[in-house]
Structure formats: C-alpha cells, structure tokens
Design a protein around this motif. Structure first.
Motif, PDB file in Angstrom:
ATOM      1  N   PHE A   1       0.926  -1.028   0.144  1.00 36.52           N
ATOM      2  CA  PHE A   1      -0.133   0.498  -0.243  1.00 36.52           C
ATOM      3  C   PHE A   1       0.975   1.712   0.049  1.00 36.52           C
ATOM      4  O   PHE A   1       2.124   1.527   0.342  1.00 36.52           O
ATOM      5  N   ILE A   2       0.537   2.447  -0.355  1.00 31.39           N
ATOM      6  CA  ILE A   2       0.511   3.531  -0.913  1.00 31.39           C
ATOM      7  C   ILE A   2      -0.257   4.590  -0.352  1.00 31.39           C
ATOM      8  O   ILE A   2      -1.665   4.221  -0.747  1.00 31.39           O
ATOM      9  N   ILE A   3      -0.058   5.428   0.710  1.00 32.37           N
ATOM     10  CA  ILE A   3      -1.325   5.875   1.453  1.00 32.37           C
ATOM     11  C   ILE A   3      -1.369   7.567   0.911  1.00 32.37           C
ATOM     12  O   ILE A   3       0.146   7.867   1.538  1.00 32.37           O
ATOM     13  N   ASN A   4      -2.122   8.518   1.257  1.00 34.57           N
ATOM     14  CA  ASN A   4      -2.509   9.925   0.887  1.00 34.57           C
ATOM     15  C   ASN A   4      -2.779  10.053   2.551  1.00 34.57           C
ATOM     16  O   ASN A   4      -3.683  10.309   2.712  1.00 34.57           O
ATOM     17  N   ILE A   5      -1.886  10.482   3.011  1.00 36.84           N
ATOM     18  CA  ILE A   5      -2.563  10.787   4.666  1.00 36.84           C
ATOM     19  C   ILE A   5      -3.422  12.297   4.982  1.00 36.84           C
ATOM     20  O   ILE A   5      -3.979  11.835   5.534  1.00 36.84           O
ATOM     21  N   HIS A   6      -2.886  12.584   4.000  1.00 36.27           N
ATOM     22  CA  HIS A   6      -4.510  14.039   4.194  1.00 36.27           C
ATOM     23  C   HIS A   6      -6.001  13.195   4.384  1.00 36.27           C
ATOM     24  O   HIS A   6      -7.085  13.912   4.139  1.00 36.27           O
TER      25      HIS A   6
END
Length: 232
Positions: free
Chosen positions: A188-193
């Motif tokens: 997984f890669i996530i957008n912290i926002h």
C-alpha cells in the motif's frame, strides 16, 4: 526555489552563500556549519534543495541524503565535497549532482539552473499519467486516497473511481515523492490527508480507514510511529 546549505568549514559555506545569492528566484532558508541543524530543517521539509558537504562531524552529508531518500522527501540534493569516494553511493541515493572541490562558481550555478529547468519542464507536477492499452489516464495526485498492489495488478483509489494499472508500487512511489504520500505497507501507498483512523489489526500492523471512502488499507506499526513523529 528554497535552498539549504550545510558545510562544517566556514570558508566553504561562505563561498556557497556568495554563489547562491547571485542566482535569481532562489531563497536561502538556512546556512549552517551544523549538520544537526540541517537535519532539523529537513524534517520540517522547508527546502527544495539541500547543498551539503559529505564528511562532517557527528552527522554526514551522506546520512542527510539517505534520510531524504528513505523518507521520500521532496528535496533534491547536491553534494559539494573533496572526497570522490561517495560517488557510487550518491548515484544510489539519486542525488542531483556531485561536485568536487575546488570548483568554479559557474559549475555550481549551472547545476542549480539545470535543476530549476528540470522542475519547470517536468510533466505537470500535480498529475499522474497512467498508460492503459491505447489510452493515457490522467489522475490528479491530490485526488488519490490510496494505492493497493494485489498480485500483478495495482489499483489506484480516488473518491470517485478505481483505476487499474500494471505499474508497480515502486514505480508509483517514484512518481509520488511529495510529502503527502508514504509507503505504509509492502502492498500500500497512502495519502495521509485522507486518513481518518488507525485500528489495531495484529501485533505489528493496523487497518486504515479514510475520509469519504469505504475501502481500507494496511499500515505497519513502524510507519504509524513514523507518522506520529514526523507528521502529526
């Protein structure tokens, strides 16, 4: 372009300041003989470019570049050094340039100008271009909630759609070096926002829920600790 300078020799630092101050559209955010001070600034990511000597006491320029690389910070690096022995390692860290002392003013100025031109001529920074058979799908990076790798396929999730691509997470991670995105897990890669909540899943992992999306992702305990230290 915002620039940070670090060299433990004051005479070399003054030379850097003199050269950089003559370049248009740049701002020196910090200029220091302390690598520890430079490290504090890097953690805040207040700069676009770090120009650093390599061999310094306590914390080396190579270690600073390694922090930038391993944490995927959106900061370019130019080494200005009297030691040629780190050139191969610098290539592995994807630094912009490796300049040997003594160097001419023009050598450094052209390197910075080349970096600025590269930034201007790059594909639109806020967009991700995905080739799909005969089509190119354009996605606004800010709209990406998270990305999941499953088998040989990768799915990019936004609030509105799911986009399939055969690009690997390593390839996408290279395109998403902005501070907003982190590799939370091997899949997984996530957008912290968009992160809403972390729920303990196992001893060393959590489930992530997101704002405006029913899908979930995974994050390791190590990355949760990293987020708490550097982001929240």
């Amino acid at each position: 372009m915002k620039i940070g300078l670090v060299d433990d020799r004051m005479i070399d630092l003054e030379k850097l300041n003199g050269i950089i101050s003559r370049i248009q559209n740049v701002e020196i955010i910090f200029s220091t003989t302390s690598a520890e001070e430079a490290y504090d600034q890097i953690k805040k990511e207040t700069i676009d470019l770090l120009i650093a000597d390599i061999e310094m006491p306590h914390l080396s320029g190579y270690e600073l570049a390694d922090i930038i690389h391993s944490h995927a910070l959106n900061i370019s690096v130019i080494f200005v050094t009297g030691n040629s022995g780190y050139a191969v390692h610098a290539f592995e860290l994807n630094v912009h340039d490796y300049i040997m002392k003594p160097y001419t003013n023009d050598r450094l100025m052209k390197s910075i100008e080349r970096l600025m031109e590269k930034s201007r001529s790059a594909e639109l920074t806020g967009r991700l271009y995905l080739k799909q058979k005969n089509d190119i799908h354009i996605v606004q990076k800010k709209d990406i909630v998270f990305i999941e790798r499953s088998g040989r396929a990768t799915t990019i999730y936004t609030k509105e759609e799911e986009i399939k691509t055969y690009l690997t997470l390593n390839e996408l991670e290279g395109e998403l070096r902005e501070r907003d995105f982190i590799r939370s897990h091997r899949s997984f890669i996530i957008n912290i926002h968009y992160v809403k909540n972390f729920s303990l899943y196992a001893k060393n992992s959590y489930v992530i829920t997101f704002e405006g999306l029913d899908k979930q992702a995974m994050i390791t305990k190590e990355k949760v600790d990293f987020l708490q230290k550097y982001y929240f």
